[in-house]
Motif scaffolding. Structure first.
Motif, PDB file in Angstrom:
ATOM      1  N   GLY A  35       0.807  -1.208   0.000  1.00 33.22           N
ATOM      2  CA  GLY A  35       0.000   0.000   0.000  1.00 33.22           C
ATOM      3  C   GLY A  35       0.843   1.261   0.000  1.00 33.22           C
ATOM      4  N   GLY A  36       2.001   1.204   0.666  1.00 36.07           N
ATOM      5  CA  GLY A  36       2.905   2.349   0.658  1.00 36.07           C
ATOM      6  C   GLY A  36       3.425   2.652  -0.724  1.00 36.07           C
ATOM      7  N   HIS A  37       3.687   1.609  -1.504  1.00 32.07           N
ATOM      8  CA  HIS A  37       4.126   1.807  -2.892  1.00 32.07           C
ATOM      9  C   HIS A  37       2.998   2.344  -3.758  1.00 32.07           C
ATOM     10  CE1 HIS A  37       7.623  -1.253  -2.352  1.00 32.07           C
ATOM     11  NE2 HIS A  37       8.014  -0.014  -2.125  1.00 32.07           N
ATOM     12  N   THR A  38       1.800   1.813  -3.546  1.00 32.19           N
ATOM     13  CA  THR A  38       0.638   2.304  -4.306  1.00 32.19           C
ATOM     14  C   THR A  38       0.483   3.806  -4.119  1.00 32.19           C
ATOM     15  OG1 THR A  38      -0.523   0.180  -4.125  1.00 32.19           O
ATOM     16  CG2 THR A  38      -1.878   2.127  -4.558  1.00 32.19           C
ATOM     17  N   MET A  39       0.563   4.238  -2.866  1.00 34.41           N
ATOM     18  CA  MET A  39       0.436   5.656  -2.560  1.00 34.41           C
ATOM     19  C   MET A  39       1.582   6.460  -3.167  1.00 34.41           C
ATOM     20  SD  MET A  39      -0.064   7.429   1.182  1.00 34.41           S
ATOM     21  CE  MET A  39       1.405   6.623   1.830  1.00 34.41           C
ATOM     22  N   ALA A  40       2.815   5.960  -3.029  1.00 37.43           N
ATOM     23  CA  ALA A  40       3.983   6.687  -3.539  1.00 37.43           C
ATOM     24  C   ALA A  40       3.958   6.794  -5.060  1.00 37.43           C
ATOM     25  CB  ALA A  40       5.262   5.989  -3.074  1.00 37.43           C
ATOM     26  N   ILE A  41       3.540   5.730  -5.727  1.00 36.82           N
ATOM     27  CA  ILE A  41       3.495   5.731  -7.194  1.00 36.82           C
ATOM     28  C   ILE A  41       2.553   6.816  -7.703  1.00 36.82           C
ATOM     29  CG2 ILE A  41       2.626   4.393  -9.170  1.00 36.82           C
ATOM     30  CD1 ILE A  41       3.901   1.919  -7.766  1.00 36.82           C
ATOM     31  N   GLN A  42       1.407   6.957  -7.047  1.00 39.89           N
ATOM     32  CA  GLN A  42       0.455   7.991  -7.455  1.00 39.89           C
ATOM     33  C   GLN A  42       0.914   9.379  -6.995  1.00 39.89           C
ATOM     34  OE1 GLN A  42      -1.855   7.257  -9.601  1.00 39.89           O
ATOM     35  NE2 GLN A  42      -1.373   5.081  -9.437  1.00 39.89           N
ATOM     36  N   LEU A 329     -18.805   3.309  -9.407  1.00 40.29           N
ATOM     37  CA  LEU A 329     -19.037   4.047  -8.174  1.00 40.29           C
ATOM     38  C   LEU A 329     -17.911   5.033  -7.870  1.00 40.29           C
ATOM     39  CD1 LEU A 329     -20.257   1.127  -5.859  1.00 40.29           C
ATOM     40  CD2 LEU A 329     -21.651   2.690  -7.218  1.00 40.29           C
ATOM     41  N   PHE A 330     -16.746   4.815  -8.476  1.00 40.20           N
ATOM     42  CA  PHE A 330     -15.559   5.596  -8.156  1.00 40.20           C
ATOM     43  C   PHE A 330     -15.767   7.091  -8.405  1.00 40.20           C
ATOM     44  CE2 PHE A 330     -11.488   7.512  -9.522  1.00 40.20           C
ATOM     45  CZ  PHE A 330     -10.777   7.350  -8.347  1.00 40.20           C
ATOM     46  N   ALA A 331     -15.451   7.878  -7.372  1.00 44.31           N
ATOM     47  CA  ALA A 331     -15.549   9.350  -7.417  1.00 44.31           C
ATOM     48  C   ALA A 331     -16.988   9.841  -7.575  1.00 44.31           C
ATOM     49  CB  ALA A 331     -14.682   9.931  -8.535  1.00 44.31           C
ATOM     50  N   GLN A 352      -8.380   5.280  -2.999  1.00 53.32           N
ATOM     51  CA  GLN A 352      -8.156   6.580  -2.382  1.00 53.32           C
ATOM     52  C   GLN A 352      -6.900   7.257  -2.942  1.00 53.32           C
ATOM     53  OE1 GLN A 352      -7.138   8.700   1.796  1.00 53.32           O
ATOM     54  NE2 GLN A 352      -8.725   7.130   1.934  1.00 53.32           N
ATOM     55  N   SER A 353      -5.838   6.481  -3.180  1.00 54.13           N
ATOM     56  CA  SER A 353      -4.614   7.060  -3.750  1.00 54.13           C
ATOM     57  C   SER A 353      -4.897   7.647  -5.126  1.00 54.13           C
ATOM     58  CB  SER A 353      -3.523   5.987  -3.855  1.00 54.13           C
ATOM     59  OG  SER A 353      -3.113   5.554  -2.581  1.00 54.13           O
ATOM     60  N   TYR A 354      -5.625   6.901  -5.930  1.00 59.05           N
ATOM     61  CA  TYR A 354      -5.958   7.358  -7.278  1.00 59.05           C
ATOM     62  C   TYR A 354      -6.839   8.607  -7.214  1.00 59.05           C
ATOM     63  CZ  TYR A 354      -6.525   6.568 -12.320  1.00 59.05           C
ATOM     64  OH  TYR A 354      -6.482   6.683 -13.689  1.00 59.05           O
ATOM     65  N   PHE A 355      -7.829   8.579  -6.311  1.00 52.44           N
ATOM     66  CA  PHE A 355      -8.737   9.719  -6.138  1.00 52.44           C
ATOM     67  C   PHE A 355      -7.968  10.963  -5.703  1.00 52.44           C
ATOM     68  CE2 PHE A 355     -11.524  12.482  -3.749  1.00 52.44           C
ATOM     69  CZ  PHE A 355     -12.740  12.431  -4.405  1.00 52.44           C
ATOM     70  N   LYS A 356      -7.098  10.805  -4.729  1.00 46.97           N
ATOM     71  CA  LYS A 356      -6.382  11.938  -4.140  1.00 46.97           C
ATOM     72  C   LYS A 356      -5.383  12.557  -5.095  1.00 46.97           C
ATOM     73  CE  LYS A 356      -3.534  13.108  -0.104  1.00 46.97           C
ATOM     74  NZ  LYS A 356      -2.945  12.582   1.167  1.00 46.97           N
ATOM     75  N   TYR A 357      -4.587  11.747  -5.738  1.00 46.20           N
ATOM     76  CA  TYR A 357      -3.482  12.282  -6.523  1.00 46.20           C
ATOM     77  C   TYR A 357      -3.830  12.552  -7.983  1.00 46.20           C
ATOM     78  CZ  TYR A 357      -0.821  11.370  -2.354  1.00 46.20           C
ATOM     79  OH  TYR A 357      -0.371  11.377  -1.049  1.00 46.20           O
ATOM     80  N   HIS A 358      -5.016  12.107  -8.398  1.00 46.49           N
ATOM     81  CA  HIS A 358      -5.496  12.481  -9.737  1.00 46.49           C
ATOM     82  C   HIS A 358      -6.492  13.627  -9.644  1.00 46.49           C
ATOM     83  CE1 HIS A 358      -3.812   9.148 -12.303  1.00 46.49           C
ATOM     84  NE2 HIS A 358      -3.524   8.735 -11.084  1.00 46.49           N
ATOM     85  N   GLN A 359      -6.683  14.128  -8.412  1.00 48.37           N
ATOM     86  CA  GLN A 359      -7.474  15.325  -8.144  1.00 48.37           C
ATOM     87  C   GLN A 359      -8.929  15.219  -8.633  1.00 48.37           C
ATOM     88  OE1 GLN A 359      -5.196  18.610  -9.741  1.00 48.37           O
ATOM     89  NE2 GLN A 359      -3.868  18.639  -7.964  1.00 48.37           N
ATOM     90  N   TYR A 360      -9.533  14.066  -8.364  1.00 51.29           N
ATOM     91  CA  TYR A 360     -10.959  13.929  -8.675  1.00 51.29           C
ATOM     92  C   TYR A 360     -11.768  14.816  -7.737  1.00 51.29           C
ATOM     93  CZ  TYR A 360     -10.342  10.030 -11.845  1.00 51.29           C
ATOM     94  OH  TYR A 360     -10.001   9.255 -12.934  1.00 51.29           O
TER      95      TYR A 360
END
Length: 362
Positions: A35-42, A329-331, A352-360
């Motif tokens: 999960g730490g990598h998922t967050m860092a990658i985004q 359902l996403f976003a 959540q990582s995708y939502f946060k760092y792609h600025q949805y």
């Protein structure tokens, strides 16, 4: 600043990206299982730095996300018992069960407390001798030694009101299950924190049985890019192997003392993962000599678990078969403030990582 600035150096990043682009002359798919990598990658926009031939997909690396619905149902049922305190990590409190979540159960009157560690829960037990304190023990090899220590401490103190409900998991069985389920990848970016405890040897079987390279990565941009480069070199040389990129923290044998404590207290059994179903010898349960501290054996509760919302594809995302943007359902109905699935709850979850760092929703 040591190990921060050095691993975010733009000049070095550009050089490494150029080298990656030169090697990646055909499509490759790499999966991170942390999960730490998922967050860092985004967070660092790693996909935007890579050539179009390289695709990164997220696997079951978020411990909150892979916690099965039935476990949440079991915890909330325990929380309904008289004179019972449920202690949980912060992220888990918002994970949806079949009918409710721990935070909603708390709002309805259950005594549910957020703690930072198993020892915090142990302290609460010593301060509340007339209450039964149950610690929600989740996480991979990183957190399970701490739970084992709490159990041993409870035994030494002869505490009669402390127990755990274990959903601790180990990573390699899930990595195998993903490949066996038909997910096509060319290599694994392996978790750094987990490997600090467990070492690199635990990935050897995955590498041998499936011919997949496994590189243990750190969490900074250069760490992740370097790990991708190492996997590409393995593929070019037709030489899949287990390698440690994160050498400043991970040793081949891991933390021997922590592993010894884990083995003393826990045994691996078949168990459920959200989205992945039951995986053989993948969940850590207390050994029989410690059943006194096992909430599953100490308390009899009944609960029913139902299938998750059909619109939520968290399970497919955890397998790497879908991405967050594939979910209807996403976003929309599912957002961090109102998560429908577990992948939107934790900041280490793919959704959540995708939502946060792609600025949805901005």
């Amino acid at each position: 600043m040591k190990y921060i600035d050095e691993y975010r150096n733009p000049e070095l990043i550009n050089k490494l990206c150029a080298s990656i682009k030169k090697i990646a002359d055909k499509p490759y798919i790499f999966m991170e299982v942390c999960g730490g990598h998922t967050m860092a990658i985004q967070r660092f926009g790693i996909p935007s730095l890579l050539p179009s031939t390289i695709k990164l997909i997220s696997g079951p690396g978020c411990p909150v996300c892979v916690t099965d619905t039935s476990y949440i149902d079991h915890l909330t049922a325990l929380g309904q018992l008289d004179k019972t305190i449920i202690c949980t990590f912060g992220d888990l409190i918002r994970v949806p069960g079949s009918y409710t979540s721990l935070d909603k159960a708390k709002a309805a009157g259950a005594d549910i407390r957020v703690v930072l560690s198993s020892l915090d829960a142990l302290k609460i037990a010593t301060e509340n001798p007339k209450q039964n304190v149950v610690f929600a023990a989740i996480g991979f090899e990183t957190t399970s030694p701490g739970t084992a220590v709490a159990v041993l401490e409870a035994e030494q103190m002869n505490l009669n009101n402390f127990s755990i409900l274990s959903a601790h998991k180990i990573m390699p069985p899930a990595m195998k299950a993903i490949v066996e389920d038909g997910v096509k990848i060319n290599g694994y970016i392996c978790p750094g924190h987990v490997s600090t405890i467990a070492g690199s040897a635990m990935y050897e079987e995955v590498c041998r049985d499936f011919g997949l390279g496994c590189v243990i990565s750190g969490f900074e941009p250069l760490d992740i890019l370097h790990s991708i480069h190492m996997l590409l070199v393995q593929l070019k040389n037709n030489d899949p192997k287990v390698e440690i990129q994160y050498k400043r923290a991970v040793k081949p044998n891991g933390n021997k003392k922590a592993k010894k404590i884990m083995d003393q207290v826990f045994v691996a059994v078949d168990g459920k993962w959200r989205g992945l179903g039951s995986i053989k010898r993948s969940v850590l349960k207390l050994r029989p000599q410690y059943y006194k501290y096992d909430a599953e054996h100490q308390f009899s509760v009944s609960f029913k678990t139902k299938e998750p919302d059909k619109g939520c594809i968290c399970g497919e995302i955890l397998k790497g078969k879908k991405s967050p943007s594939d979910c209807i359902l996403f976003a929309q109905n599912c957002r961090p403030e109102n998560p429908v699935g577990a992948c939107m709850v934790s900041n280490e979850g793919a959704c959540q990582s995708y939502f946060k760092y792609h600025q949805y929703g901005k």
